[in-house]
Design a protein around this motif. Sequence first.
Motif, PDB file in Angstrom:
ATOM      1  N   ASN A  11       0.806  -1.223   0.000  1.00 24.07           N
ATOM      2  CA  ASN A  11       0.000   0.000   0.000  1.00 24.07           C
ATOM      3  C   ASN A  11       0.835   1.267   0.000  1.00 24.07           C
ATOM      4  O   ASN A  11       0.454   2.271  -0.600  1.00 24.07           O
ATOM      5  CB  ASN A  11      -0.932   0.026   1.220  1.00 24.07           C
ATOM      6  N   LEU A  12       1.975   1.242   0.713  1.00 24.29           N
ATOM      7  CA  LEU A  12       2.752   2.462   0.920  1.00 24.29           C
ATOM      8  C   LEU A  12       3.980   2.576   0.026  1.00 24.29           C
ATOM      9  O   LEU A  12       4.531   3.670  -0.117  1.00 24.29           O
ATOM     10  CB  LEU A  12       3.195   2.560   2.386  1.00 24.29           C
ATOM     11  N   VAL A  13       4.429   1.469  -0.556  1.00 19.83           N
ATOM     12  CA  VAL A  13       5.667   1.517  -1.359  1.00 19.83           C
ATOM     13  C   VAL A  13       5.409   1.097  -2.806  1.00 19.83           C
ATOM     14  O   VAL A  13       5.700   1.841  -3.746  1.00 19.83           O
ATOM     15  CB  VAL A  13       6.762   0.626  -0.732  1.00 19.83           C
ATOM     16  N   LYS A  14       4.836  -0.073  -2.992  1.00 19.03           N
ATOM     17  CA  LYS A  14       4.737  -0.624  -4.350  1.00 19.03           C
ATOM     18  C   LYS A  14       3.642   0.066  -5.175  1.00 19.03           C
ATOM     19  O   LYS A  14       3.891   0.501  -6.298  1.00 19.03           O
ATOM     20  CB  LYS A  14       4.488  -2.133  -4.279  1.00 19.03           C
ATOM     21  N   PHE A  15       2.429   0.153  -4.608  1.00 19.22           N
ATOM     22  CA  PHE A  15       1.330   0.751  -5.372  1.00 19.22           C
ATOM     23  C   PHE A  15       1.604   2.211  -5.732  1.00 19.22           C
ATOM     24  O   PHE A  15       1.340   2.622  -6.874  1.00 19.22           O
ATOM     25  CB  PHE A  15       0.006   0.617  -4.610  1.00 19.22           C
ATOM     26  N   PRO A  16       2.131   3.054  -4.786  1.00 16.49           N
ATOM     27  CA  PRO A  16       2.399   4.460  -5.152  1.00 16.49           C
ATOM     28  C   PRO A  16       3.358   4.641  -6.322  1.00 16.49           C
ATOM     29  O   PRO A  16       3.304   5.660  -7.008  1.00 16.49           O
ATOM     30  CB  PRO A  16       3.001   5.048  -3.863  1.00 16.49           C
ATOM     31  N   ILE A  17       4.232   3.653  -6.574  1.00 13.55           N
ATOM     32  CA  ILE A  17       5.150   3.745  -7.712  1.00 13.55           C
ATOM     33  C   ILE A  17       4.359   3.749  -9.026  1.00 13.55           C
ATOM     34  O   ILE A  17       4.674   4.472  -9.975  1.00 13.55           O
ATOM     35  CB  ILE A  17       6.162   2.569  -7.689  1.00 13.55           C
ATOM     36  N   TYR A  23      -2.956   7.198 -12.957  1.00  9.20           N
ATOM     37  CA  TYR A  23      -3.713   8.446 -13.081  1.00  9.20           C
ATOM     38  C   TYR A  23      -3.350   9.173 -14.374  1.00  9.20           C
ATOM     39  O   TYR A  23      -4.208   9.807 -14.993  1.00  9.20           O
ATOM     40  CB  TYR A  23      -3.469   9.346 -11.874  1.00  9.20           C
ATOM     41  N   GLY A  24      -2.086   9.064 -14.779  1.00 10.11           N
ATOM     42  CA  GLY A  24      -1.674   9.651 -16.059  1.00 10.11           C
ATOM     43  C   GLY A  24      -2.442   9.035 -17.219  1.00 10.11           C
ATOM     44  O   GLY A  24      -2.835   9.733 -18.161  1.00 10.11           O
ATOM     45  N   PHE A  25      -2.691   7.728 -17.142  1.00  6.45           N
ATOM     46  CA  PHE A  25      -3.462   7.031 -18.175  1.00  6.45           C
ATOM     47  C   PHE A  25      -4.914   7.522 -18.184  1.00  6.45           C
ATOM     48  O   PHE A  25      -5.511   7.704 -19.246  1.00  6.45           O
ATOM     49  CB  PHE A  25      -3.414   5.521 -17.918  1.00  6.45           C
ATOM     50  N   ILE A  26      -5.472   7.782 -16.975  1.00  5.50           N
ATOM     51  CA  ILE A  26      -6.832   8.331 -16.868  1.00  5.50           C
ATOM     52  C   ILE A  26      -6.885   9.718 -17.520  1.00  5.50           C
ATOM     53  O   ILE A  26      -7.823  10.043 -18.249  1.00  5.50           O
ATOM     54  CB  ILE A  26      -7.276   8.411 -15.390  1.00  5.50           C
ATOM     55  N   LEU A  27      -5.839  10.526 -17.253  1.00 11.14           N
ATOM     56  CA  LEU A  27      -5.777  11.862 -17.856  1.00 11.14           C
ATOM     57  C   LEU A  27      -5.703  11.784 -19.381  1.00 11.14           C
ATOM     58  O   LEU A  27      -6.244  12.632 -20.093  1.00 11.14           O
ATOM     59  CB  LEU A  27      -4.551  12.622 -17.325  1.00 11.14           C
ATOM     60  N   TYR A  28      -5.028  10.753 -19.869  1.00  6.87           N
ATOM     61  CA  TYR A  28      -4.894  10.573 -21.319  1.00  6.87           C
ATOM     62  C   TYR A  28      -6.224  10.144 -21.942  1.00  6.87           C
ATOM     63  O   TYR A  28      -6.605  10.602 -23.024  1.00  6.87           O
ATOM     64  CB  TYR A  28      -3.812   9.526 -21.605  1.00  6.87           C
ATOM     65  N   LEU A  29      -6.966   9.267 -21.252  1.00  2.00           N
ATOM     66  CA  LEU A  29      -8.202   8.709 -21.791  1.00  2.00           C
ATOM     67  C   LEU A  29      -9.352   9.701 -21.799  1.00  2.00           C
ATOM     68  O   LEU A  29     -10.167   9.724 -22.717  1.00  2.00           O
ATOM     69  CB  LEU A  29      -8.630   7.471 -20.988  1.00  2.00           C
ATOM     70  N   MET A 219      -3.146  13.915  -6.010  1.00  2.00           N
ATOM     71  CA  MET A 219      -3.915  12.673  -5.973  1.00  2.00           C
ATOM     72  C   MET A 219      -3.137  11.571  -5.250  1.00  2.00           C
ATOM     73  O   MET A 219      -3.707  10.788  -4.479  1.00  2.00           O
ATOM     74  CB  MET A 219      -4.278  12.222  -7.391  1.00  2.00           C
ATOM     75  N   LEU A 220      -1.830  11.531  -5.458  1.00  2.00           N
ATOM     76  CA  LEU A 220      -0.981  10.570  -4.741  1.00  2.00           C
ATOM     77  C   LEU A 220      -0.980  10.886  -3.246  1.00  2.00           C
ATOM     78  O   LEU A 220      -1.046   9.984  -2.409  1.00  2.00           O
ATOM     79  CB  LEU A 220       0.441  10.609  -5.303  1.00  2.00           C
ATOM     80  N   LEU A 224      -1.954   8.375  -0.195  1.00  2.00           N
ATOM     81  CA  LEU A 224      -1.024   8.056   0.894  1.00  2.00           C
ATOM     82  C   LEU A 224      -1.577   8.479   2.252  1.00  2.00           C
ATOM     83  O   LEU A 224      -1.424   7.775   3.247  1.00  2.00           O
ATOM     84  CB  LEU A 224       0.336   8.731   0.637  1.00  2.00           C
ATOM     85  N   ASP A 225      -2.232   9.636   2.286  1.00  2.00           N
ATOM     86  CA  ASP A 225      -2.842  10.093   3.539  1.00  2.00           C
ATOM     87  C   ASP A 225      -3.893   9.113   4.040  1.00  2.00           C
ATOM     88  O   ASP A 225      -4.030   8.907   5.246  1.00  2.00           O
ATOM     89  CB  ASP A 225      -3.486  11.473   3.342  1.00  2.00           C
ATOM     90  N   SER A 226      -4.641   8.524   3.111  1.00  2.00           N
ATOM     91  CA  SER A 226      -5.683   7.573   3.515  1.00  2.00           C
ATOM     92  C   SER A 226      -5.083   6.345   4.187  1.00  2.00           C
ATOM     93  O   SER A 226      -5.767   5.648   4.941  1.00  2.00           O
ATOM     94  CB  SER A 226      -6.516   7.147   2.300  1.00  2.00           C
TER      95      SER A 226
END
Length: 246
Positions: A11-17, A23-29, A219-220, A224-226
């Motif tokens: 949750n704190l190391v792998k997913f944030p990478i 989210y960039g892909f969402i911005l593109y779509l 957004m990241l 992370l805050d959550s």
Amino acid sequence: MKNSFLNSEFNLVKFPIFFPLIYGFILYLFPQFETYLLFFAANVFHVTRQSFGVCKLYTNKKIEINFQEIFIYSINILFFIIGYFRFYLPVINAENLLLLNIVVLSIILISSIIYIYKFQLSNIYPFLSGVIIFYPICFVNNPVHAIIMGVTMHYTQYLYLTHKVHKGRKKNRSTNNSRYSYLGTIIIYSTLMASFSLFGKSSNEMFNILIMIPIIGQMLHFYLDSQLWKFSNPHNREHVLNYIKN
């Protein structure tokens, strides 16, 4: 305990990478309209959640906590709806603003009076900050300004809480970190993100797209805050909440 650690590592190391790529892909779509609306919704949810969390630090009464939750979430959902109908689907125009502000301020005033009557004056300030944090959406000319005003209030809460944690941890272990490194990190990050945000106003398409860096960063931060402020997690209660309450 091992499973809990492995979950935290993901949750704190792998997913944030991978989060910026997702989210960039969402911005593109999707076009700017949907992505900015998503960003606005995430801002309102995240800031409202923290405002309610701050209120819970000042009381243990279940009935008071329930009152805070209902009114803080309801009023901020109202602000999101107002923002949507003012800027994204412009139904509310300048002619309606006076009436809109009278109605909204009346709701805030009535909820505050009820709060003081039921629970005394002592905890009104955290509650009031939670219900007015996105009020600027009712009068500003640009939704970004409302987000900036709300996030600035949120950020001062955040800095106060993290400073308490930072100070508490310093007492419990020897460290060479000074307040200057703490402030320096904040200043450098704030300056960089503010600069990237200003590029969003540029007529140059290449510079204009740089505004996505602070948006993805925010957004990241929300994600992370959550995880970091989840006090249902025993580790966070011991190593974060413990310093805030003491």
